[in-house]
Design a protein around this motif. Structure first.
Motif, short mmCIF file in Angstrom:
data_model
loop_
_atom_site.label_atom_id
_atom_site.label_comp_id
_atom_site.label_asym_id
_atom_site.label_seq_id
_atom_site.Cartn_x
_atom_site.Cartn_y
_atom_site.Cartn_z
N MET A 173 -104.44 3.31 4.68
CA MET A 173 -105.35 3.66 3.59
C MET A 173 -105.90 5.07 3.78
O MET A 173 -106.08 5.82 2.82
CB MET A 173 -106.50 2.65 3.48
N GLU A 174 -106.14 5.45 5.03
CA GLU A 174 -106.60 6.81 5.33
C GLU A 174 -105.53 7.83 4.94
O GLU A 174 -105.85 8.88 4.37
CB GLU A 174 -106.96 6.92 6.82
N ALA A 175 -104.27 7.53 5.23
CA ALA A 175 -103.18 8.45 4.86
C ALA A 175 -103.08 8.57 3.34
O ALA A 175 -102.92 9.68 2.81
CB ALA A 175 -101.86 7.97 5.47
N LEU A 176 -103.20 7.45 2.64
CA LEU A 176 -103.15 7.48 1.17
C LEU A 176 -104.33 8.26 0.59
O LEU A 176 -104.17 9.04 -0.36
CB LEU A 176 -103.14 6.06 0.61
N GLU A 177 -105.52 8.05 1.15
CA GLU A 177 -106.70 8.80 0.69
C GLU A 177 -106.51 10.30 0.92
O GLU A 177 -106.90 11.12 0.09
CB GLU A 177 -107.96 8.33 1.41
N GLY A 178 -105.93 10.67 2.06
CA GLY A 178 -105.66 12.07 2.34
C GLY A 178 -104.73 12.69 1.31
O GLY A 178 -104.96 13.80 0.82
N VAL A 179 -103.67 11.97 0.97
CA VAL A 179 -102.71 12.47 -0.02
C VAL A 179 -103.36 12.61 -1.39
O VAL A 179 -103.26 13.66 -2.03
CB VAL A 179 -101.47 11.55 -0.10
N THR A 180 -104.02 11.56 -1.86
CA THR A 180 -104.57 11.63 -3.22
C THR A 180 -105.66 12.68 -3.34
O THR A 180 -105.70 13.43 -4.32
CB THR A 180 -105.07 10.24 -3.69
N THR A 181 -106.52 12.77 -2.34
CA THR A 181 -107.57 13.79 -2.40
C THR A 181 -106.98 15.18 -2.26
O THR A 181 -107.38 16.10 -2.99
CB THR A 181 -108.65 13.53 -1.34
N GLY A 182 -106.05 15.37 -1.33
CA GLY A 182 -105.42 16.67 -1.18
C GLY A 182 -104.77 17.14 -2.47
O GLY A 182 -104.92 18.31 -2.87
N LEU A 183 -104.07 16.24 -3.16
CA LEU A 183 -103.43 16.61 -4.43
C LEU A 183 -104.47 16.84 -5.53
O LEU A 183 -104.30 17.73 -6.37
CB LEU A 183 -102.43 15.54 -4.85
N ASN A 184 -105.55 16.07 -5.52
CA ASN A 184 -106.63 16.32 -6.49
C ASN A 184 -107.27 17.68 -6.26
O ASN A 184 -107.66 18.36 -7.22
CB ASN A 184 -107.69 15.22 -6.42
N VAL A 185 -107.39 18.09 -5.00
CA VAL A 185 -107.94 19.42 -4.70
C VAL A 185 -107.00 20.50 -5.24
O VAL A 185 -107.46 21.49 -5.82
CB VAL A 185 -108.21 19.60 -3.19
N VAL A 186 -105.70 20.32 -5.06
CA VAL A 186 -104.74 21.28 -5.63
C VAL A 186 -104.99 21.38 -7.13
O VAL A 186 -105.12 22.49 -7.68
CB VAL A 186 -103.28 20.88 -5.34
#
Length: 176
Positions: free
Chosen positions: A124-137
């Motif tokens: 879940m931490e890895a998924l949160e990292g991906v979704t937030t990182g892409l939202n920041v982009v």
């Protein structure tokens, strides 16, 4: 580390829903009796952008600043705070976070790998990292992505998924 396999879903049995009790009430899973293990999860996702926006990212010409550096910080922060945003996630000790951005012609692919030592996984931490990182982009480039009507016809995030989940008992080597 070896691949983690779940006992749930073997054969024709229904998988056990571990976040609800016998009455259907939502609960946090008790992991207290589980052994500590080294765990790693890798997740990946994609943001689709226009070619001109990709060029501006590559040339560091986005007015808000360095898109990928900011997204990397956002991804790491999201990993560290997953337990605060996903109601039934345990707070776990994050031992490492790796982020990798693959900038292609019309998209950016983000891969986030998370490591921990503990009683529960870190997917879940890895998924949160991906979704937030892409939202920041997206947040960093939204001015470049808007059309004349203020919409985002070419911008989308998709294919967010767990690539791999691994665990290894402490003291074992990957060859055991």
């Amino acid at each position: 580390m070896s691949d983690e396999r779940s006992d749930a879903g073997d054969g024709d049995e229904e998988p056990e829903l571990t976040h609800v009790d016998e009455t259907g009430d939502v609960q946090m899973v008790d992991v207290g009796s589980k052994p500590d293990t080294e765990r790693r999860a890798v997740a990946r996702g994609t943001i689709h952008l226009t070619e001109s926006t990709i060029g501006a990212i590559r040339d560091d010409e986005i007015g808000k600043g360095d898109v990928l550096a900011t997204a990397r910080i956002g991804a790491v922060q999201a990993v560290k705070h997953t337990w605060e945003t996903i109601p039934m996630c345990h707070q776990i000790p994050i031992t490492n976070v790796d982020t990798d951005f693959d900038v292609r012609d019309e998209r950016v692919v983000l891969t986030v790998a998370v490591e921990t030592t503990g009683k529960t996984g870190c997917e879940m931490e890895a998924l949160e990292g991906v979704t937030t990182g892409l939202n920041v982009v997206w947040d960093m480039v939204k001015a470049a992505e808007k059309d004349e009507d203020g919409q985002y016809p070419d911008t989308r995030i998709d294919d967010v998924h767990v690539v791999r989940k691994e665990k290894q008992r402490l003291g074992e080597s990957a060859d055991d």
